[in-house]
Design an enzyme around this catalytic site. Structure first.
Site, short mmCIF file in Angstrom:
data_model
loop_
_atom_site.label_atom_id
_atom_site.label_comp_id
_atom_site.label_asym_id
_atom_site.label_seq_id
_atom_site.Cartn_x
_atom_site.Cartn_y
_atom_site.Cartn_z
N HIS A 239 -2.86 -66.41 -25.00
CA HIS A 239 -3.49 -67.30 -25.91
C HIS A 239 -2.55 -67.95 -26.69
O HIS A 239 -1.81 -68.87 -26.45
CB HIS A 239 -4.66 -67.07 -26.68
CG HIS A 239 -5.95 -66.50 -25.60
ND1 HIS A 239 -6.46 -67.22 -24.61
CD2 HIS A 239 -6.49 -65.18 -25.62
CE1 HIS A 239 -7.59 -66.68 -24.23
NE2 HIS A 239 -7.39 -65.56 -24.63
O1 RIB Z 1 -10.10 -67.55 -28.02
C1 RIB Z 1 -8.65 -67.17 -28.07
C2 RIB Z 1 -8.21 -67.09 -29.66
O2 RIB Z 1 -9.01 -66.10 -29.96
C3 RIB Z 1 -7.00 -66.45 -29.74
O3 RIB Z 1 -6.35 -67.10 -30.80
C4 RIB Z 1 -7.20 -65.07 -30.01
O4 RIB Z 1 -6.17 -64.37 -30.97
C5 RIB Z 1 -8.51 -64.95 -30.74
O5 RIB Z 1 -8.04 -65.36 -32.04
#
Ligand code: RIB
Ligand code: CA
Length: 309
Positions: A239
């Site tokens: 992510h």
């Molecule tokens: O949905 C993914 C996000 O949520 C990323 O930033 C992960 O670190 C969590 O914070």
């Protein structure tokens, strides 16, 4: 590029911080933490440990909001582990957080630099940013750009069937930021779910002959256990690093300027990002929404940069 990373570490957040520190194109002015994956106290400890690992205990870390603007805190310990940092055993941080609230750091840093000079990488719930905008409205024209990992179009939701975690935790903050008029690049689940942390890719990180590569491999191996099972894929999504990677290699990404709005009324779809990808409405196209990337090339960039430590 001068940046501030606003974050809720989380293993993927930590990789984002590491990539920014090791890249000469980027000057990481500071890290601000927020309640998200874990409590803001734990997120702050994790950010401090990350900068110790990077050999940069000089970079300030300011703790921020300990809860969303209106809603009760929601964590993601089921993904990141109780500490948000499971997978690798790092020593306790060598220092405490830098005195001063995250919101004040964001405001002071932006206002002390020329307009448009600062980019904010928002990789957690956007509570700090929303509070900063409320406290200093001039930020609307002074922040150069926000690059955010958040939201979703056809991937819809990860923490609920309809919402991505960072938006879901604080949808009101997201609504304020999306309406601010600040240029915003969004790295949604539609993109991040294409960057599988496969066994082959993690093996490349693990083989890097320094301390950082194996730690990142351990972190992502832990994080993937939940998401690979959930999605039935060889590896989980990657992510947050897409924010810094876009700053380094925007040519490896493709997106479109579209309208993105947030559900803040219905409990059923709370935090859903409504993305007008087909430009059906005449709502302001407030987001550069990224859906595609050259994934093999991105993993080459991550591997090459981690090897620089
Ligand atoms: O949905 C993914 C996000 O949520 C990323 O930033 C992960 O670190 C969590 O914070
Ligand atoms: Ca995060």
């Amino acid at each position: 590029m001068k940046i501030i990373i606003d974050t809720d570490p989380g293993q993927d957040d930590a990789l984002t911080i590491l990539l920014s520190v090791i890249s000469e194109e980027i000057d990481l002015l500071g890290v601000t933490t927020v309640s998200g994956n874990v409590s803001v106290a734990q997120a702050t400890e994790n950010a401090l440990q990350t900068l110790d690992l990077a050999g940069r205990p000089d970079i300030p870390v300011h703790a921020g909001a300990d809860r969303p603007l209106l809603r009760a805190p929601v964590n993601a310990m089921h993904v990141h582990g109780r500490t948000g940092f499971e997978g690798a055993d790092l020593p306790p941080a060598s220092r405490r957080a830098t005195p001063g609230h995250a919101v004040d750091f964001i405001i002071d840093t932006v206002m002390q630099h020329p307009p448009q000079d600062i980019t904010v990488c928002a990789i957690g719930p956007m509570t700090n940013l929303a509070l900063a905008l409320a406290r200093e409205p001039e930020l609307r024209t002074r922040i150069g750009r926000i690059v955010s990992m958040s939201g979703a179009f056809s991937e819809v939701g990860n923490i609920t069937p309809s919402a991505e975690f960072n938006i879901y935790v604080d949808p009101h903050a997201a609504e304020i930021v999306l309406a601010s008029g600040i240029p915003l690049v969004m790295m949604p689940l539609d993109l991040t779910h294409k960057l599988h942390t496969s066994a082959e890719r993690l093996a490349r990180f693990r083989a890097i002959p320094n301390r950082v590569g194996p730690v990142v491999a351990d972190w992502l191996t832990f994080e993937k256990r939940f998401e690979a099972t959930k999605y039935g894929t060889d590896g989980g999504p990657l992510h947050d690093p897409n924010t810094v990677l876009w700053l380094l290699r925007p040519d490896l990404y493709q997106g479109r300027d579209v309208s993105v709005r947030v559900e803040t009324g219905s409990e059923l779809t709370m935090g859903m990002t409504v993305v007008d990808w087909w430009q059906i409405t005449d709502h302001p196209r407030n987001v550069h929404f990224i859906r595609e990337a050259d994934v093999p090339a991105l993993y080459d960039v991550i591997t090459e940069r981690l090897a620089r430590f």
